[in-house]
Write an enzyme that holds these catalytic residues in place. Structure first.
Site, PDB file in Angstrom:
ATOM      1  CG  HIS A 306      31.641  18.557  39.449  1.00 22.69           C
ATOM      2  ND1 HIS A 306      31.998  18.778  40.766  1.00 22.69           N
ATOM      3  CD2 HIS A 306      30.356  18.138  39.480  1.00 22.69           C
ATOM      4  CE1 HIS A 306      30.968  18.512  41.557  1.00 22.69           C
ATOM      5  NE2 HIS A 306      29.966  18.120  40.787  1.00 22.69           N
ATOM      6  CE1 TYR A 485      41.985  19.880  36.584  1.00 23.41           C
ATOM      7  CE2 TYR A 485      41.237  21.598  38.086  1.00 23.41           C
ATOM      8  CZ  TYR A 485      41.863  21.221  36.912  1.00 23.41           C
ATOM      9  OH  TYR A 485      42.368  22.181  36.072  1.00 23.41           O
ATOM     10  CG  HIS A 486      35.486  17.964  41.719  1.00 18.24           C
ATOM     11  ND1 HIS A 486      34.668  19.076  41.721  1.00 18.24           N
ATOM     12  CD2 HIS A 486      36.644  18.359  42.309  1.00 18.24           C
ATOM     13  CE1 HIS A 486      35.301  20.091  42.278  1.00 18.24           C
ATOM     14  NE2 HIS A 486      36.512  19.673  42.640  1.00 18.24           N
ATOM     15  N   PRO A 487      36.477  13.419  39.896  1.00 17.01           N
ATOM     16  CG  PRO A 487      38.308  12.053  39.352  1.00 17.01           C
ATOM     17  CD  PRO A 487      37.935  13.480  39.653  1.00 17.01           C
TER      18      PRO A 487
END
Length: 547
Positions: A306, A485-487
């Site tokens: 994101h 911070y959403h890999p």
């Protein structure tokens, strides 16, 4: 599967029925659930230290942990669509993993997101199948929907002391005609104050929710400061994982698994470890002199994240600008209230832009999340708050662009090469969607509600008062955007033969090895990834126990 052989070990003996690598959102939940069976032993290996620092437990202090000892401290390669910038990627390196470092926003996504997982990986991963797991995970304050849990392991609270500017933001959304709804509805979500993974105003990580209660069990051993170098295998007919080589205190030892090894290192570390162990794209492994055990081209591929771009106007007093005052710390320590109880991202909402139809976004699903912080979140969280201000940001919910995780070398201590490929989709959908989202941020800032708490000046982009809204959006996207911070997706699960893991999370091509973390998500959800990562840990525990 042989179980129970890890019992009776000596104090320094590294063996167990199950070895879990990574004590983060999924790994902590998984290890705790497996240890509920007293007939098996569980060894949980975490590269970071125990979660002892005060900043790990004070909600608003999370950015103080960036670039520190509890952070893997990653950076991407230069992103050519973002003015050639590298982008900082913090990832938690401690018990609780990124649940000990994140902004505690509990945003589960939409039912349709999980039904899309089911399309890729079977009915186990549908929304209806996962609802019992969400309920098992959640201990929600003031349940607002039947799919929410009230007596689960993970404390989910309403914010104790939100800033008044957050109410103004929600008034601004209403002024523009956006619905205000309860958070975490399976469908039809509008704008709301964020639910947070806190307990009585303090951070509630998976170390708090799962590991601390479980560590009382003698069959669970948690080892910190344990860097896993590679998975070990034996070939007796099929290739089978037998354990891991792990470095503890500068000494590399073999930890033996009598049952299974489960990788829960996250979307960066899990594919790196798979490749270091000989499972990955054959040509890439050969470049680094790693013997190929399984040619699995999709290991490290399919990376999704994101991207967020925020507008930060100056604001009148009452923001989080003074959060570091001694008086605020005293207030927090005495009552768990005040500015330091804030998770920073105090509100969010979902919108469908006019790009959604061209992008093929189905139904009435959103393509942008709007995030609000009663503070100017600038410099990727790495610089001091410059002044009184707010942030209204646009989050690209379903990027078309894809990136990769690759090895820098065959040395496990070397950081992986991260290339998220932001805004690189051939049709320019991601860029158009972000600009449309930033236009909605501009409209929110221009409302009477937010106009009453802002000054007309700009903190980011600097000199924004001299720019048009379109110029502010373009500059914010290119120069200031960063990860939310959403890999996910780098060891994706699927029913197809090319997926890295099958619907039971078993790594294809070997026996006795699974993955349970955000890397298995086939697609990133329209929400935040901590909640589903914990659910993946819970599902994995049931899948393993069913063997």
């Amino acid at each position: 599967m042989t179980r129970g052989r890890g019992r009776g070990r000596g104090a320094n003996d590294l063996q167990a029925d199950y070895i879990v690598v990574g004590a983060g959102s999924a790994g902590a939940a998984l290890a705790a659930r497996l240890s509920e069976d007293p007939s098996v032993t569980v060894l949980l290996l975490e590269a970071g230290a125990a979660d002892k620092a005060l900043e790990l437990h004070v909600p608003a202090a999370f950015s103080k942990l960036f670039r520190g000892p509890y952070d893997w401290n990653y950076d991407t390669v230069p992103q050519h669509r973002l003015e050639g910038r590298t982008v900082y990627w913090p990832r938690g390196k401690t018990l609780g993993g990124s649940s000990s470092l994140n902004a505690m926003m509990w945003v589960r996504g939409f039912a349709a997101d999980y039904d899309e997982w089911a399309d890729a990986a079977g009915p186990t991963w549908s929304w209806s199948a996962l609802v019992p797991y969400f309920r098992r995970v959640e201990r929600t304050e003031q349940v607002a929907h039947e799919t929410q849990g009230s007596d689960g392991a993970q404390s989910i609270e309403r914010q104790r002391d939100p800033r008044s500017h957050t109410a103004a933001f929600l008034d601004a959304a209403r002024e523009l005609g956006h619905p205000l709804t309860e958070p975490n509805l399976p469908e039809g979500q509008g704008f709301s104050q964020t639910m947070v993974s806190q307990r009585r105003g303090g951070r509630a990580s998976t170390a708090d929710a799962y590991l601390r209660p479980a560590k009382r069990r003698r069959n669970l051993r948690v080892v910190t400061g344990a860097l896993v170098r590679r998975v070990t295998f034996e070939r007796a007919g099929d290739l089978r994982a037998t354990g891991v080589y792990v470095e503890i205190g500068g000494v590399t030892r073999h930890a033996r698994a009598h049952g299974e090894v489960i990788l829960s290192g996250g979307a960066v570390n899990t594919p790196q470890l798979l490749m270091l162990s000989g499972i990955g794209p054959a040509e890439h492994l050969a470049e680094h002199g790693i013997p190929v055990l399984v040619d699995s081209p999709e290991v490290g591929a399919n990376l999704q994240d994101h991207l967020v771009a925020g507008l930060a106007p100056e604001a009148h007093s009452g923001t989080l600008f003074g959060a570091e005052r001694v008086a605020e710390l005293a207030r927090y320590l005495s009552s768990r209230r005040g500015m330091l109880s804030s998770n920073v991202g105090e509100a969010c909402g979902f919108v469908r832009t006019d790009v959604a139809e061209r992008a093929g976004v189905p139904g009435d699903l959103p393509d942008i999340e709007i995030i609000f912080a009663p503070v100017p979140y600038v410099g990727e969280g790495l610089v001091p708050t410059p002044a009184e201000g707010i942030t209204v940001g646009a989050i690209l919910l379903r990027p078309k662009s894809r990136g990769t995780i690759r090895l820098a070398s065959a040395d496990p201590a070397d950081k992986a090469v991260i290339d998220p490929g932001y805004l690189t989709d051939a049709d320019g959908i991601d860029e158009a969607t972000m600009l449309a989202g930033l236009a909605e941020c501009e409209r929110l800032i221009a409302t009477r509600a937010l106009g009453a708490v802002t000054t007309g000046g700009w903190i980011q982009p600097e000199g924004g008062e001299a720019l048009t809204p379109a110029e502010r959006a373009e500059l914010s996207l290119r120069r200031y955007s960063h990860t939310l911070y959403h890999p996910v997706g780098t060891a994706r699960m699927g029913a197809d033969a090319s997926s890295v893991v099958d619907p039971d999370l078993k790594v294809r091509g070997v026996q006795g090895l699974r993955v349970a973390d955000a890397s298995v998500m086939p697609t990133v959800i329209r929400g935040h990834t901590n909640a589903p990562a914990i659910v993946i840990g819970e599902v994995a525990a049931d899948l393993i126990r069913a063997c």
